[in-house]
Design a protein around this motif. Structure first.
Motif, PDB file in Angstrom:
ATOM      1  N   TRP A   1     -27.285 -19.429 -52.334  1.00 54.35           N
ATOM      2  CA  TRP A   1     -26.145 -19.770 -53.193  1.00 54.35           C
ATOM      3  C   TRP A   1     -26.601 -20.484 -54.468  1.00 54.35           C
ATOM      4  CZ3 TRP A   1     -21.103 -18.384 -52.870  1.00 54.35           C
ATOM      5  CH2 TRP A   1     -20.205 -19.046 -53.700  1.00 54.35           C
ATOM      6  N   SER A   2     -27.389 -21.549 -54.305  1.00 52.73           N
ATOM      7  CA  SER A   2     -27.821 -22.304 -55.486  1.00 52.73           C
ATOM      8  C   SER A   2     -28.727 -21.466 -56.377  1.00 52.73           C
ATOM      9  CB  SER A   2     -28.538 -23.591 -55.062  1.00 52.73           C
ATOM     10  OG  SER A   2     -29.691 -23.287 -54.290  1.00 52.73           O
ATOM     11  N   THR A   3     -29.507 -20.569 -55.755  1.00 50.36           N
ATOM     12  CA  THR A   3     -30.372 -19.683 -56.544  1.00 50.36           C
ATOM     13  C   THR A   3     -29.537 -18.745 -57.405  1.00 50.36           C
ATOM     14  OG1 THR A   3     -32.042 -19.772 -54.798  1.00 50.36           O
ATOM     15  CG2 THR A   3     -32.229 -17.992 -56.408  1.00 50.36           C
ATOM     16  N   GLN A   4     -28.488 -18.158 -56.820  1.00 46.48           N
ATOM     17  CA  GLN A   4     -27.614 -17.277 -57.584  1.00 46.48           C
ATOM     18  C   GLN A   4     -27.028 -17.997 -58.798  1.00 46.48           C
ATOM     19  OE1 GLN A   4     -24.555 -15.327 -55.157  1.00 46.48           O
ATOM     20  NE2 GLN A   4     -25.872 -15.609 -53.380  1.00 46.48           N
ATOM     21  N   GLU A   5     -26.614 -19.256 -58.553  1.00 47.40           N
ATOM     22  CA  GLU A   5     -25.939 -19.994 -59.614  1.00 47.40           C
ATOM     23  C   GLU A   5     -26.873 -20.343 -60.775  1.00 47.40           C
ATOM     24  OE1 GLU A   5     -22.454 -20.787 -59.620  1.00 47.40           O
ATOM     25  OE2 GLU A   5     -22.733 -19.191 -58.154  1.00 47.40           O
ATOM     26  N   THR A   6     -28.178 -20.414 -60.502  1.00 45.21           N
ATOM     27  CA  THR A   6     -29.112 -20.848 -61.540  1.00 45.21           C
ATOM     28  C   THR A   6     -29.949 -19.714 -62.122  1.00 45.21           C
ATOM     29  OG1 THR A   6     -30.672 -21.451 -59.775  1.00 45.21           O
ATOM     30  CG2 THR A   6     -29.297 -23.205 -60.667  1.00 45.21           C
ATOM     31  N   LEU A   7     -29.780 -18.493 -61.603  1.00 44.32           N
ATOM     32  CA  LEU A   7     -30.502 -17.365 -62.185  1.00 44.32           C
ATOM     33  C   LEU A   7     -30.001 -17.103 -63.610  1.00 44.32           C
ATOM     34  CD1 LEU A   7     -30.655 -14.833 -59.215  1.00 44.32           C
ATOM     35  CD2 LEU A   7     -32.601 -15.899 -60.346  1.00 44.32           C
TER      36      LEU A   7
ATOM     37  N   GLN B   1     -30.000 -14.336 -65.375  1.00 40.82           N
ATOM     38  CA  GLN B   1     -29.537 -12.993 -65.705  1.00 40.82           C
ATOM     39  C   GLN B   1     -28.008 -12.934 -65.803  1.00 40.82           C
ATOM     40  OE1 GLN B   1     -31.974 -13.625 -63.645  1.00 40.82           O
ATOM     41  NE2 GLN B   1     -33.635 -12.688 -64.793  1.00 40.82           N
ATOM     42  N   GLN B   2     -27.523 -12.083 -66.701  1.00 39.95           N
ATOM     43  CA  GLN B   2     -26.100 -11.833 -66.842  1.00 39.95           C
ATOM     44  C   GLN B   2     -25.805 -10.393 -66.441  1.00 39.95           C
ATOM     45  OE1 GLN B   2     -23.831 -14.133 -67.554  1.00 39.95           O
ATOM     46  NE2 GLN B   2     -25.504 -15.638 -67.615  1.00 39.95           N
ATOM     47  N   PRO B   3     -24.734 -10.153 -65.672  1.00 43.69           N
ATOM     48  CA  PRO B   3     -24.459  -8.808 -65.157  1.00 43.69           C
ATOM     49  C   PRO B   3     -24.362  -7.737 -66.233  1.00 43.69           C
ATOM     50  CG  PRO B   3     -23.095 -10.439 -64.051  1.00 43.69           C
ATOM     51  CD  PRO B   3     -23.805 -11.159 -65.144  1.00 43.69           C
ATOM     52  N   GLN B   4     -23.781  -8.081 -67.383  1.00 41.96           N
ATOM     53  CA  GLN B   4     -23.556  -7.044 -68.386  1.00 41.96           C
ATOM     54  C   GLN B   4     -24.851  -6.470 -68.962  1.00 41.96           C
ATOM     55  OE1 GLN B   4     -22.382 -10.117 -68.433  1.00 41.96           O
ATOM     56  NE2 GLN B   4     -22.551 -11.134 -70.443  1.00 41.96           N
ATOM     57  N   TRP B   5     -25.938  -7.171 -68.811  1.00 42.63           N
ATOM     58  CA  TRP B   5     -27.219  -6.668 -69.308  1.00 42.63           C
ATOM     59  C   TRP B   5     -27.639  -5.387 -68.598  1.00 42.63           C
ATOM     60  CZ3 TRP B   5     -30.700 -11.711 -69.498  1.00 42.63           C
ATOM     61  CH2 TRP B   5     -30.152 -12.609 -70.421  1.00 42.63           C
ATOM     62  N   TYR B   6     -27.125  -5.169 -67.413  1.00 40.98           N
ATOM     63  CA  TYR B   6     -27.577  -4.043 -66.595  1.00 40.98           C
ATOM     64  C   TYR B   6     -26.483  -2.994 -66.416  1.00 40.98           C
ATOM     65  CZ  TYR B   6     -31.013  -7.635 -65.646  1.00 40.98           C
ATOM     66  OH  TYR B   6     -31.962  -8.609 -65.797  1.00 40.98           O
ATOM     67  N   GLN B   7     -25.501  -3.000 -67.286  1.00 35.51           N
ATOM     68  CA  GLN B   7     -24.417  -2.033 -67.171  1.00 35.51           C
ATOM     69  C   GLN B   7     -24.562  -0.923 -68.203  1.00 35.51           C
ATOM     70  OE1 GLN B   7     -20.521  -3.763 -67.172  1.00 35.51           O
ATOM     71  NE2 GLN B   7     -20.830  -4.883 -65.274  1.00 35.51           N
TER      72      GLN B   7
ATOM     73  N   ARG C   1     -25.999 -11.751 -57.884  1.00 31.30           N
ATOM     74  CA  ARG C   1     -25.580 -12.272 -59.184  1.00 31.30           C
ATOM     75  C   ARG C   1     -25.097 -11.134 -60.084  1.00 31.30           C
ATOM     76  NH1 ARG C   1     -26.614 -16.858 -62.414  1.00 31.30           N
ATOM     77  NH2 ARG C   1     -25.342 -16.587 -64.291  1.00 31.30           N
ATOM     78  N   ILE C   2     -25.736  -9.987 -59.968  1.00 24.29           N
ATOM     79  CA  ILE C   2     -25.371  -8.862 -60.817  1.00 24.29           C
ATOM     80  C   ILE C   2     -24.025  -8.265 -60.405  1.00 24.29           C
ATOM     81  CG2 ILE C   2     -26.081  -6.563 -61.631  1.00 24.29           C
ATOM     82  CD1 ILE C   2     -27.778  -9.049 -62.576  1.00 24.29           C
TER      83      ILE C   2
END
Length: 533
Positions: free
Chosen positions: A365-371, A373-379, A426-427
């Protein structure tokens, strides 16, 4: 008045959709044990309906008229820790109050007063003896949450019940039912002098252990159809196998999903709306994200060393675990919680789809919150995920950060798999789902990413299979077997857009240049991209 799906406390059939509690166990067997004057255990994980079943049994026995049945929850004694006097007093008090309610008299309070100054290690035995004599009918005593008691206090309670056993049924209960999460034989009781004894040694008069099971597929359907009969709201037929896969009948999860999708999702309060599988997926996500009490308790248990010793090998697909090196009492402890299932001839596994989803997500959970990367970069332009771009970026991230990020995990042995799942989660958060398959003996973790490409039920969905393996043995063998397994999962899922096989090499002697690579492959004519890390 419209009833509702219950997610808190015992069932009340007048306001809750309910499966008859007496149908959830073998009533004939329990009645036979009572007639045979047996003392026995009924155990099950939290929030599976134990209290509802025992209250229903109490009422049934009292309606029959042959016995006086008293249900007493003794969990309040947990606060006394190992203090014998306080623990025993709490148990006596709980029995007193409940017996007074059943009999409609203050006589139990008067009897309770006569033993207040007794030796705490004899008080409970004396009190129950006098109570039984005063009642005039055989007493069936149901003690719930007995395993909430700890240390010397629990041992004293068990031994005092055992001390009166020979006097049944005239001056001690004809039958006592101990209810809790675990079987009494699995209690590991630490005494004040730090000695450890088992519940079996303190309570060797137990005749049998009964376990309350989950709902069956038929019971799930019946529960949900009660809502349909009373409101007219329909369930798409495809909902039922999906609910089973997500819950495997765990009663709280079954009720929570239904409550979420029929009530908490406000648009579905319009009873003309048909409930669809996509709505249930959304409901599942909301329950997990909100971390309701049941989920929160589950999450808290993951911090315990005994739980970690069982769950970590499942997450990491450890060969050592398959060879039986997990302590058997730890396995039993985690099974009694309802976190894992042990089935004859099969390896242990996580109990249901929702728990399989919760565990890796919570551990990262904490790892997801601090990564970063932003999802839109991979869309892509159509909203689909560009997996090649995502995987190339993850390779670079893994190369630069694996050692430091994996070291942060409590479950470090499963670190590579957890880190990748955190990255993927996260993505997809807010716009997709990940289904997970993992377990002892599988030697892999299967992920199915589902990304809806439109609004509403029936919109197109992008499906991507990702298989993760730890390199153990020659790389060509790993790839050959991995391609076969990836294809098998793609074939099982059906209508898959892409397949990816990820192989983590944990040999620190190799340079990152040797460990980071990717190349296209295929199996049975299906393209599969292979990634080394």
């Amino acid at each position: 008045m419209e009833r509702f799906f219950n997610t808190a406390g015992p069932q009340k059939p007048d306001i809750n959709y309910t499966i008859d509690p007496l149908s959830r166990f073998d009533l004939d067997e329990i009645m036979a044990l009572i007639r045979q004057q047996r003392y026995f255990v009924l155990h099950a994980p939290r929030q599976t309906g134990k209290t509802s079943c025992m209250l229903a049994l109490r009422d049934y026995l009292n309606e029959q008229g042959e016995y006086v049945a008293v249900y007493a929850n003794v969990e309040g004694g947990q606060g006394a820790r190992g203090n014998v006097k306080s623990t025993v007093a709490t148990v006596c008090g709980a029995i007193t109050e409940e017996t007074s309610l059943i009999l409609g008299t203050n006589q139990p309070q008067d009897i309770r007063k006569t033993v207040r100054e007794d030796d705490p290690n004899e008080m409970l035995t004396t009190f129950i003896k006098r109570l039984c004599v005063s009642i005039g009918k055989p007493l069936v005593l149901i003690l719930d949450e007995i395993d909430a008691l700890v240390g010397d206090g629990l041992v004293s309670v068990l031994r005092q019940i055992r001390a009166g056993y020979a006097n049944r049924p005239r001056s001690f209960p004809i039958s006592i039912i101990l209810c809790g999460i675990r079987d009494v034989r699995d209690y590991r009781i630490v005494l004040s002098n730090q000695d450890i004894i088992t519940g079996g040694s303190a309570f060797n008069i137990k005749a049998k252990s009964l376990r309350l099971g989950n709902f069956t597929t038929e019971e799930i359907r019946e529960l949900y159809q009660q809502h349909t009969r009373e409101t007219g709201q329909q369930w798409d037929e495809r909902c039922f196998p999906m609910v089973w896969e997500a819950t495997e009948g765990q009663p709280w999860l079954v009720n929570a999903l239904a409550n979420e999708v029929t009530y908490e999702m406000r648009g579905n309060r319009d009873r003309s709306v048909t409930i669809t599988p996509d709505m249930l997926y959304q409901a599942q996500e909301q329950i997990i994200y909100r971390r309701d009490t049941h989920i929160d308790i589950l999450i808290d248990k993951l911090k315990e060393a005994r739980v970690k010793r069982v769950i970590e090998p499942i997450l990491s697909n450890s060969d050592e675990a398959v060879e039986g090196l997990i302590p058997s009492d730890d396995i039993q402890y985690v099974a009694d919680m309802g976190l894992i299932k042990r089935e004859r001839g099969q390896n242990i596994r996580i109990s249901n789809g929702i728990y399989r989803e919760i565990i890796p997500r919570e551990l990262t959970w904490s790892t997801q919150e601090t990564l970063p990367q932003q999802p839109q970069w991979y869309q892509n332009a159509d909203g689909s995920i560009n997996m090649e771009k995502l995987m190339l970026d993850f390779q670079q991230f893994f190369r630069q950060n694996a050692d430091s990020w994996i070291g942060k995990f409590d479950y470090a042995e499963a670190g590579p798999q957890l880190l990748m799942q955190a990255f993927l989660q996260r993505i997809v958060n807010g716009g997709g789902y990940i289904d997970r398959e993992y377990g002892l003996g599988r030697k892999r973790t299967d992920l199915l990413i589902r990304k809806p490409l439109g609004e509403g039920y029936g919109a197109p969905v992008q499906r991507i299979v990702v298989e993760m393996k730890i390199k153990r043995g020659p790389i060509d063998v790993i790839i050959r077997k991995g391609l076969e397994q990836t294809w098998e999962y793609m074939d099982t899922v059906g209508s898959v857009d892409e397949g990816h096989l990820v192989i983590f090499d944990r040999d620190g002697r190799l340079s990152w240049e040797e460990r980071i690579w990717h190349r296209p492959a295929e199996y049975q004519g299906h393209p599969i991209m292979v990634w080394g890390m």
